[in-house]
Design a protein around this motif. Sequence first.
Motif, PDB file in Angstrom:
ATOM      1  N   LEU A 191     -10.428   3.074   7.442  1.00 21.50           N
ATOM      2  CA  LEU A 191     -10.975   1.716   7.391  1.00 21.50           C
ATOM      3  C   LEU A 191      -9.999   0.722   6.780  1.00 21.50           C
ATOM      4  O   LEU A 191     -10.336  -0.464   6.636  1.00 21.50           O
ATOM      5  CB  LEU A 191     -12.282   1.714   6.593  1.00 21.50           C
ATOM      6  N   ARG A 192      -8.819   1.200   6.398  1.00 20.23           N
ATOM      7  CA  ARG A 192      -7.758   0.358   5.835  1.00 20.23           C
ATOM      8  C   ARG A 192      -8.255  -0.449   4.621  1.00 20.23           C
ATOM      9  O   ARG A 192      -7.944  -1.626   4.464  1.00 20.23           O
ATOM     10  CB  ARG A 192      -7.183  -0.575   6.900  1.00 20.23           C
ATOM     11  N   MET A 193      -9.021   0.201   3.774  1.00 20.31           N
ATOM     12  CA  MET A 193      -9.575  -0.476   2.609  1.00 20.31           C
ATOM     13  C   MET A 193      -8.509  -0.864   1.597  1.00 20.31           C
ATOM     14  O   MET A 193      -8.720  -1.767   0.778  1.00 20.31           O
ATOM     15  CB  MET A 193     -10.642   0.406   1.967  1.00 20.31           C
ATOM     16  N   GLU A 194      -7.360  -0.190   1.633  1.00 17.87           N
ATOM     17  CA  GLU A 194      -6.271  -0.539   0.719  1.00 17.87           C
ATOM     18  C   GLU A 194      -5.810  -1.974   0.900  1.00 17.87           C
ATOM     19  O   GLU A 194      -5.301  -2.587  -0.034  1.00 17.87           O
ATOM     20  CB  GLU A 194      -5.081   0.400   0.930  1.00 17.87           C
ATOM     21  N   GLN A 195      -5.959  -2.498   2.113  1.00 14.75           N
ATOM     22  CA  GLN A 195      -5.518  -3.862   2.375  1.00 14.75           C
ATOM     23  C   GLN A 195      -6.382  -4.899   1.662  1.00 14.75           C
ATOM     24  O   GLN A 195      -5.958  -6.031   1.458  1.00 14.75           O
ATOM     25  CB  GLN A 195      -5.530  -4.128   3.889  1.00 14.75           C
ATOM     26  N   ASP A 196      -7.594  -4.502   1.296  1.00 16.93           N
ATOM     27  CA  ASP A 196      -8.534  -5.442   0.667  1.00 16.93           C
ATOM     28  C   ASP A 196      -8.777  -5.149  -0.805  1.00 16.93           C
ATOM     29  O   ASP A 196      -9.622  -5.796  -1.427  1.00 16.93           O
ATOM     30  CB  ASP A 196      -9.880  -5.397   1.407  1.00 16.93           C
ATOM     31  N   GLU A 197      -8.043  -4.173  -1.354  1.00 14.09           N
ATOM     32  CA  GLU A 197      -8.332  -3.738  -2.712  1.00 14.09           C
ATOM     33  C   GLU A 197      -7.031  -3.470  -3.459  1.00 14.09           C
ATOM     34  O   GLU A 197      -6.233  -2.626  -3.044  1.00 14.09           O
ATOM     35  CB  GLU A 197      -9.179  -2.464  -2.640  1.00 14.09           C
ATOM     36  N   SER A 198      -6.806  -4.177  -4.556  1.00 12.91           N
ATOM     37  CA  SER A 198      -5.600  -3.969  -5.346  1.00 12.91           C
ATOM     38  C   SER A 198      -5.690  -2.655  -6.101  1.00 12.91           C
ATOM     39  O   SER A 198      -6.781  -2.084  -6.274  1.00 12.91           O
ATOM     40  CB  SER A 198      -5.417  -5.113  -6.343  1.00 12.91           C
ATOM     41  N   MET A 199      -4.525  -2.178  -6.579  1.00 14.78           N
ATOM     42  CA  MET A 199      -4.524  -0.948  -7.362  1.00 14.78           C
ATOM     43  C   MET A 199      -5.348  -1.123  -8.640  1.00 14.78           C
ATOM     44  O   MET A 199      -6.080  -0.210  -9.047  1.00 14.78           O
ATOM     45  CB  MET A 199      -3.093  -0.551  -7.710  1.00 14.78           C
ATOM     46  N   THR A 200      -5.264  -2.295  -9.264  1.00 18.62           N
ATOM     47  CA  THR A 200      -6.038  -2.543 -10.481  1.00 18.62           C
ATOM     48  C   THR A 200      -7.531  -2.435 -10.208  1.00 18.62           C
ATOM     49  O   THR A 200      -8.280  -1.803 -10.967  1.00 18.62           O
ATOM     50  CB  THR A 200      -5.718  -3.936 -11.041  1.00 18.62           C
ATOM     51  N   GLN A 201      -7.973  -3.035  -9.099  1.00 21.20           N
ATOM     52  CA  GLN A 201      -9.392  -2.961  -8.750  1.00 21.20           C
ATOM     53  C   GLN A 201      -9.794  -1.528  -8.428  1.00 21.20           C
ATOM     54  O   GLN A 201     -10.850  -1.054  -8.865  1.00 21.20           O
ATOM     55  CB  GLN A 201      -9.686  -3.857  -7.549  1.00 21.20           C
TER      56      GLN A 201
END
Length: 237
Positions: A191-201
């Motif tokens: 779902l490519r969720m990494e594109q919408d979520e920073s490492m901190t989040q």
Amino acid sequence: MVWLPGIAKQYSLVWFHATLYGVGMSIPRPQTRTDRLSRDDWIDAAQAMLVESGIDAVQITVLARRLGVTRGSFYWHFDSRESLLAAITDRWRNQNTNVMLDAVAGVKTLDEGILSLFSVWTDHTRFDPDLDQAVRDWARHDQTLWARVRAEDNSRISAVAEFFERFGYEKTEAFIRARVICLTQMSYYALRMEQDESMTQRLSYLEAYFRCFTGRDLLPDTADRYRGILLREAAAE
């Protein structure tokens, strides 16, 4: 005597270089692009093409053009396109499956194993999510590869299930927890969720993820230490 121009030219060049550089000295040979290409260069190019454009785009002529060589260079390393594709799937297995198996092998605590898995999935030099998704897309059109992908998924899940069993989980519960953790991560990439979520989040959910996957609480000191390590690594990239 038969006159052989090619041989005569070759020996005249040897004589020229021997005269110029001295007898017994090595004669430098210009290095061509073909000389520098290795088997891994071809696999790297094919893998990049697979990720970018799908399996149908992985063609010898296209790769040769991208690499700036002739098709003949390819056949120094591979018998056919099929042997190149087999090399890609071997690399996928060696990188993406083995790193997961290693993450939970021989760990001393439950925390260590789960956090080791998390570390693998956040470090794309160890686990390549783009390659994983590209191989899965390819497998939808190749029944033989689909069977291999299923086998690799089962291997990953079995390794994590065995890890849970080592730390006291009943066999069926261990299997379901392993399924949940592996399939959740697979969906995260699909779902490519990494594109919408920073490492901190993402790391702010660490304790909740741990509790969801294990049914147990992660010690605050352990969570803070792990979070700090990953954030420093992300900042250094």
